[in-house]
Write a protein that holds these residues in place. Structure first.
Motif, short mmCIF file in Angstrom:
data_model
loop_
_atom_site.label_atom_id
_atom_site.label_comp_id
_atom_site.label_asym_id
_atom_site.label_seq_id
_atom_site.Cartn_x
_atom_site.Cartn_y
_atom_site.Cartn_z
N ASP B 11 0.83 -1.21 0.00
CA ASP B 11 0.00 0.00 0.00
C ASP B 11 0.86 1.25 0.00
O ASP B 11 0.61 2.19 -0.75
CB ASP B 11 -0.89 0.03 1.25
CG ASP B 11 -2.17 -0.75 1.02
OD1 ASP B 11 -2.37 -1.17 -0.14
OD2 ASP B 11 -2.93 -0.92 1.97
N GLY B 69 -8.17 9.83 4.32
CA GLY B 69 -7.24 8.72 4.26
C GLY B 69 -7.95 7.38 4.31
O GLY B 69 -7.64 6.46 3.55
N ILE B 70 -8.93 7.28 5.22
CA ILE B 70 -9.61 6.00 5.40
C ILE B 70 -10.48 5.66 4.19
O ILE B 70 -10.49 4.53 3.73
CB ILE B 70 -10.46 6.05 6.69
CG1 ILE B 70 -9.54 6.08 7.90
CG2 ILE B 70 -11.36 4.85 6.78
CD1 ILE B 70 -10.23 6.43 9.18
N SER B 73 -8.47 4.29 1.29
CA SER B 73 -7.75 3.03 1.44
C SER B 73 -8.48 1.88 0.78
O SER B 73 -7.85 0.94 0.31
CB SER B 73 -7.49 2.75 2.91
OG SER B 73 -8.70 2.44 3.53
N LYS B 100 -3.75 -3.10 5.96
CA LYS B 100 -4.39 -1.84 5.57
C LYS B 100 -4.31 -0.84 6.72
O LYS B 100 -4.07 0.35 6.52
CB LYS B 100 -5.86 -2.09 5.25
CG LYS B 100 -6.10 -2.71 3.91
CD LYS B 100 -6.22 -1.61 2.90
CE LYS B 100 -6.18 -2.19 1.51
NZ LYS B 100 -5.76 -1.20 0.54
N THR B 104 -2.45 2.83 6.62
CA THR B 104 -3.25 4.04 6.79
C THR B 104 -2.77 4.85 7.99
O THR B 104 -2.66 6.08 7.92
CB THR B 104 -4.74 3.70 6.96
OG1 THR B 104 -5.09 2.71 6.01
CG2 THR B 104 -5.61 4.90 6.78
N VAL B 145 -8.51 4.90 12.96
CA VAL B 145 -8.29 4.05 11.78
C VAL B 145 -8.88 2.66 12.00
O VAL B 145 -9.51 2.09 11.10
CB VAL B 145 -6.79 3.97 11.44
CG1 VAL B 145 -6.54 2.93 10.37
CG2 VAL B 145 -6.30 5.32 10.96
N LEU B 149 -11.56 1.79 9.14
CA LEU B 149 -11.33 0.88 8.01
C LEU B 149 -12.49 -0.09 7.83
O LEU B 149 -12.89 -0.39 6.70
CB LEU B 149 -10.05 0.08 8.24
CG LEU B 149 -8.78 0.74 7.76
CD1 LEU B 149 -7.62 -0.20 7.96
CD2 LEU B 149 -8.89 1.09 6.29
#
Lengths: 239, 224
Positions: B11, B69-70, B73, B100, B104, B145, B149
């Motif tokens: 990633d 950001g989340i 992803s 992940k 992140t 996060v 996620l």
């Protein structure tokens, strides 16, 4: 199955009505005047307590039902648990809103403000928002299997965040009276004495529980009918 | 565990090739800080007021940046059906989730470490207790996060897509934001690590509980 349910409903409806009328009569004519710790007569606004507390407990029960039936749905993939979860969530959101509304009205009368940022109030608000979000998840996913599975996930995670937010705000002192058990810093007012109050409270609790069961039953039936229609439609498309 | 590191590195490698997400997150946080700077410009010289506003401003910008950001992803994995590739990997779904999560957190942490000096410059504010602050920010970001996620994996299936994420995310991260804001405030006011031990413990509990639950539930979000 459906015949039996209509029988339950036949009994449930008059019971609901009777208990509600009984509750209102008791609150206004039977329950005694309340005194606080210092022996001063409390405002008549205290009467809303008999509605506020049972509604709050019923809303907790309904979110508990969402949580448990979400877990059961994920482990069994049986549609009926999903129907129960969505019905309980919708009714729960309604009751959670009523908790906030009656609480605010009472707070205005007793404390002078509609809203205070303190633990109990904030947690109730978070609870309300979490289940609004739960209903949003359901609405935004079209395929029924997927929507059921994903909202079950949210139902589980959402329920767990609520005791946590309660903990996180417990770092502050609370002005909300604690009815059952002590707080960290000793008793904070509240506490129930006198049989007539207990009886009124029990009746009101029974009344709201019946109301909740009634609405939940109807809502669950609607969900089942929706599912039947969906199945019939997809059968038609197949042929 | 090693497999989740592989996924995290994959990633990060794709991200550093384009830096698309990193750039947009940095610019976005800059804009948020500037807007706060303009709206509070009257009190910008008053240290006491800034000290009270600072935790809120910082965590609002962190939470906003985190949603970007989340949401990215997983939406990046939808393109070219990369998610199918991930699903076919000979790894546990929990490892995908952990990988992940690591990547992140890493990206968000980079952005947040840029926001703090920026804030300090814009508000003429000397930040004290930087090591404690870094610890709080790390735990807070991990908490956001962890649950974010899982929600992102839910929202990629929905009609409104990433738009739904903030609606789902913010009520659930209130238990992170509250202790994070309180402890940031205490540190900025000159407190030491012993003053914020309660809040740190709560943040830790949140991270652990939500990591475990999300890891278990994640399997159900990406199955076909």
């Amino acid at each position: 199955m459906s015949y039996m349910k209509s029988n339950i409903q036949r009994i449930l409806l008059p019971l609901m009505l009777l208990s509600m009328i009984g509750l209102i009569a008791m609150v206004f004519y039977y329950s005694p005047s309340m005194y606080d710790d210092a022996g001063q007569l409390l405002d008549k606004s205290f009467n809303i307590f008999f509605i506020h507390l049972p509604i709050a407990i019923v809303s907790y029960i309904s979110f508990m039902i969402v949580f448990i039936s979400s877990i059961l749905y994920l482990s069994t993939s049986c549609k009926k648990w999903d129907h129960l979860a969505v019905s309980a969530a919708e009714v729960g959101v309604l009751f959670a809103f009523l908790v906030l509304a009656t609480g605010s009205i009472w707070a205005r009368a007793a404390w002078g403000w509609y809203w205070v940022w303190e633990p109990r109030l904030t947690t109730s608000l978070v609870l309300f928002l979490v289940y609004i979000a739960y209903l949003t998840v359901r609405q935004s996913i079209d395929e029924s299997d997927k929507s059921a599975r994903l909202s079950a996930i949210f139902g589980i995670v959402g329920f767990i965040s609520v005791p946590l937010s309660f903990l996180s705000i417990r770092l502050w002192r609370s002005v909300h009276p604690v009815m059952f058990g002590d707080t960290f810093y000793g008793t904070a007012g509240g506490g129930l004495e006198g049989t007539s109050i207990i009886i009124t409270l029990l009746i009101s609790f029974a009344a709201f529980l019946l109301l909740f069961a009634g609405i939940l039953l109807y809502r669950y039936e609607i969900e089942q009918m929706k599912d039947e229609i969906y199945d019939l439609k997809s059968d038609l498309e197949m042929t | 565990m090693l497999k989740s590191f592989h996924i995290a590195i994959k990633d990060l490698r794709t991200e550093f090739r384009t830096k698309q997400m990193l750039n947009s997150m940095i610019v976005f946080s800059l804009i948020v800080i500037v807007i706060f700077g303009i709206s509070f410009s009257d009190v910008a010289g008053d240290m006491e007021v800034i000290e009270q506003l600072a935790p809120g401003i910082l965590w609002i910008s962190f939470a906003f940046v985190a949603t970007i950001g989340i949401s990215r992803s997983f939406s990046d994995e939808i393109k070219n059906r990369c998610i199918d590739g991930l699903r076919m990997c000979p790894v546990d779904t929990g490892a995908i989730y952990t990988g992940k999560m690591l990547s992140t957190i890493m990206l968000l942490f980079i952005v947040e470490m840029l926001v703090i000096p920026l804030f300090s410059v814009m508000f003429n504010y000397t930040i004290q207790g930087v090591p404690e602050l870094v610890l709080i920010i790390f735990l807070g970001t991990a908490g956001i996060v962890c649950v974010g996620l899982l929600l992102s994996a839910i929202t990629i299936n929905s009609r409104s897509g990433e738009l739904l994420l903030p609606v789902l995310l913010f009520p659930l991260i209130i238990p992170v934001i509250i202790p994070a804001v309180i402890s940031t405030g205490k540190i900025l006011a000159g407190g030491s690590i012993s003053d914020i031990i309660d809040e740190l413990r709560l943040l830790g509990v949140y991270v652990i509980i939500f990591y475990v639950i999300s890891r278990i539930l994640f399997e159900y979000t990406i199955q076909e």
